[in-house]
Design an enzyme around this catalytic site. Structure first.
Site, short mmCIF file in Angstrom:
data_model
loop_
_atom_site.label_atom_id
_atom_site.label_comp_id
_atom_site.label_asym_id
_atom_site.label_seq_id
_atom_site.Cartn_x
_atom_site.Cartn_y
_atom_site.Cartn_z
N LEU A 31 0.82 -1.22 0.00
CA LEU A 31 0.00 0.00 0.00
C LEU A 31 0.85 1.26 0.00
O LEU A 31 1.85 1.36 0.72
CB LEU A 31 -0.93 0.00 1.22
CG LEU A 31 -1.87 -1.22 1.33
CD1 LEU A 31 -2.74 -1.10 2.58
CD2 LEU A 31 -2.73 -1.38 0.08
N HIS A 35 -3.26 4.15 -2.68
CA HIS A 35 -4.21 3.26 -1.99
C HIS A 35 -4.83 3.96 -0.79
O HIS A 35 -6.02 3.83 -0.52
CB HIS A 35 -3.49 2.00 -1.48
CG HIS A 35 -2.93 1.11 -2.55
ND1 HIS A 35 -1.58 0.90 -2.70
CD2 HIS A 35 -3.52 0.37 -3.51
CE1 HIS A 35 -1.36 0.05 -3.69
NE2 HIS A 35 -2.53 -0.28 -4.21
N GLN A 62 -4.58 -12.55 -12.91
CA GLN A 62 -4.44 -11.36 -13.76
C GLN A 62 -3.01 -11.08 -14.19
O GLN A 62 -2.75 -10.07 -14.83
CB GLN A 62 -5.07 -10.14 -13.07
CG GLN A 62 -4.29 -9.61 -11.89
CD GLN A 62 -5.08 -8.54 -11.16
OE1 GLN A 62 -6.09 -8.82 -10.52
NE2 GLN A 62 -4.64 -7.30 -11.27
N LYS A 149 -8.28 5.97 -10.93
CA LYS A 149 -8.18 6.20 -12.38
C LYS A 149 -6.78 5.91 -12.90
O LYS A 149 -6.55 5.93 -14.10
CB LYS A 149 -8.53 7.66 -12.70
CG LYS A 149 -9.99 7.99 -12.56
CD LYS A 149 -10.22 9.37 -13.17
CE LYS A 149 -11.63 9.84 -12.94
NZ LYS A 149 -11.83 11.18 -13.51
N ASP A 151 -5.52 3.11 -13.01
CA ASP A 151 -5.80 1.95 -13.86
C ASP A 151 -7.07 2.27 -14.64
O ASP A 151 -8.15 1.75 -14.35
CB ASP A 151 -5.94 0.70 -13.01
CG ASP A 151 -4.67 0.40 -12.25
OD1 ASP A 151 -3.81 -0.30 -12.77
OD2 ASP A 151 -4.50 0.93 -11.12
N SER A 186 2.84 3.72 -7.54
CA SER A 186 2.55 2.34 -7.92
C SER A 186 3.36 1.41 -7.03
O SER A 186 4.50 1.74 -6.66
CB SER A 186 2.96 2.11 -9.38
OG SER A 186 3.03 0.72 -9.65
#
Ligand code: AMP
Length: 288
Positions: A31, A35, A62, A149, A151, A186
């Site tokens: 995190l 996040h 994924q 947003k 992603d 990220s």
């Protein structure tokens, strides 16, 4: 704060909390402030009486590259501390063995919005995303779910899934949180070397430079892309490689013939094995 790792435990701990709103923030952990902004929004949305659930699950479905899955950071102890501090009520952190049945065989596929961007460059990625997110929605029974947003395509795909499958959850999108130098936060940033980290703001600078063209009324897709590309390709590190750079309509992620509506400029690039993404929405009809 309760920490649970199985669906049964999760359902038990939520059973007495269903009178008030439940908000979910799905994450893969490691995190960061991005996040934490989602978690703060979740806390505000659930309200004092409601329940805020954060899921932490590195979803193997994924990942299209084994190296990426194996090296994905998993600092669970620190994540739990951050959740506690942020006022999270329940953390759901299943292991992939108890999350998916050994003979799991049902997947959710979106078949329009996933034709471009990460959908095109990471085969199967969004089937994995949709499947895990729908399963989490069903397990938590959330009234609200918060997504970033950062992603962008993921958000659009999940909005479409919720609409087309009539799921009652309400989605709340949040803007991308960035470092001071513009790099989008990220979990993968921590895998960059110091040199790569210093170079990485070129992604946002490229998007920003191109989006400034909107203030001149520019409508040529190529001109936006060329401007962004020239920033991306200006003296890069040898291990830097563009995965994609695309300009698409914000509504349905298709290629416009002219930039005369709200669009999104999206980029993905590799620093060696580490893949970063970023995007910027803009609307030239509103920029002048
Ligand atoms: P992840 O843990 O990468 O799967 O991300 C979990 C959620 O956090 C997703 O909704 C992401 O879009 C969101 N997120 C990740 N990075 C950022 C950021 N820099 N700003 C805002 N939201 C983010």
């Amino acid at each position: 704060m309760q920490v649970v790792s199985t669906e049964l435990e999760l359902r038990e701990c939520l059973s007495s909390r269903r009178q008030a709103p439940i908000a979910l923030v799905p994450t893969m952990g490691a995190l960061h402030e991005g996040h934490l902004a989602l978690i703060a929004k979740g806390r505000e949305t659930a309200g004092e009486q409601g329940t805020l659930v954060v899921s932490i699950f590195v979803n193997p479905l994924q990942f299209d590259r084994k190296n990426d899955l194996e090296h994905y950071p998993r600092p669970l102890e620190q994540d739990l501390k951050n959740c506690e501090q942020a006022g999270v009520d329940v953390v759901f952190c299943p292991s992939s063995d108890n999350f998916y049945q050994p003979n799991h065989s049902v997947y959710v596929s979106e078949n329009q919005l996933t034709k471009t961007l990460c959908g095109a460059s990471r085969p199967g990625h969004f089937d994995g995303v949709c499947t895990v997110v729908l399963k989490l929605f069903n397990q938590v029974g959330c009234d609200y779910a918060i997504f970033g947003k950062k992603d962008y395509q993921q958000l659009k795909v999940i909005e479409r899934m919720v609409r087309d499958l009539s799921h009652p959850v309400q989605l709340i999108p949040l803007d991308t949180i960035r470092e001071d130098d513009g790099l989008a936060l990220s979990s993968r940033n921590r895998r960059l070397s110091a040199e790569q980290r210093a170079d990485a703001p070129r992604l946002y600078r490229a998007l920003l430079a191109a989006s400034h063209l909107a203030t001149t009324g520019e409508q040529s897709v190529e001109n936006y892309l060329n401007t962004a590309r020239s920033f991306l390709e200006k003296a890069p590190l040898p291990e830097f490689k563009i995965d994609y750079l695309e300009l698409l309509t914000a509504t349905d992620l298709t290629a416009p013939s002219l930039v005369n509506q709200k669009v999104v400029l999206a980029v993905a690039a590799f620093y060696g094995e580490v893949r970063l993404i970023d995007n910027l929405e803009f609307d030239p009809t509103r920029a002048i």
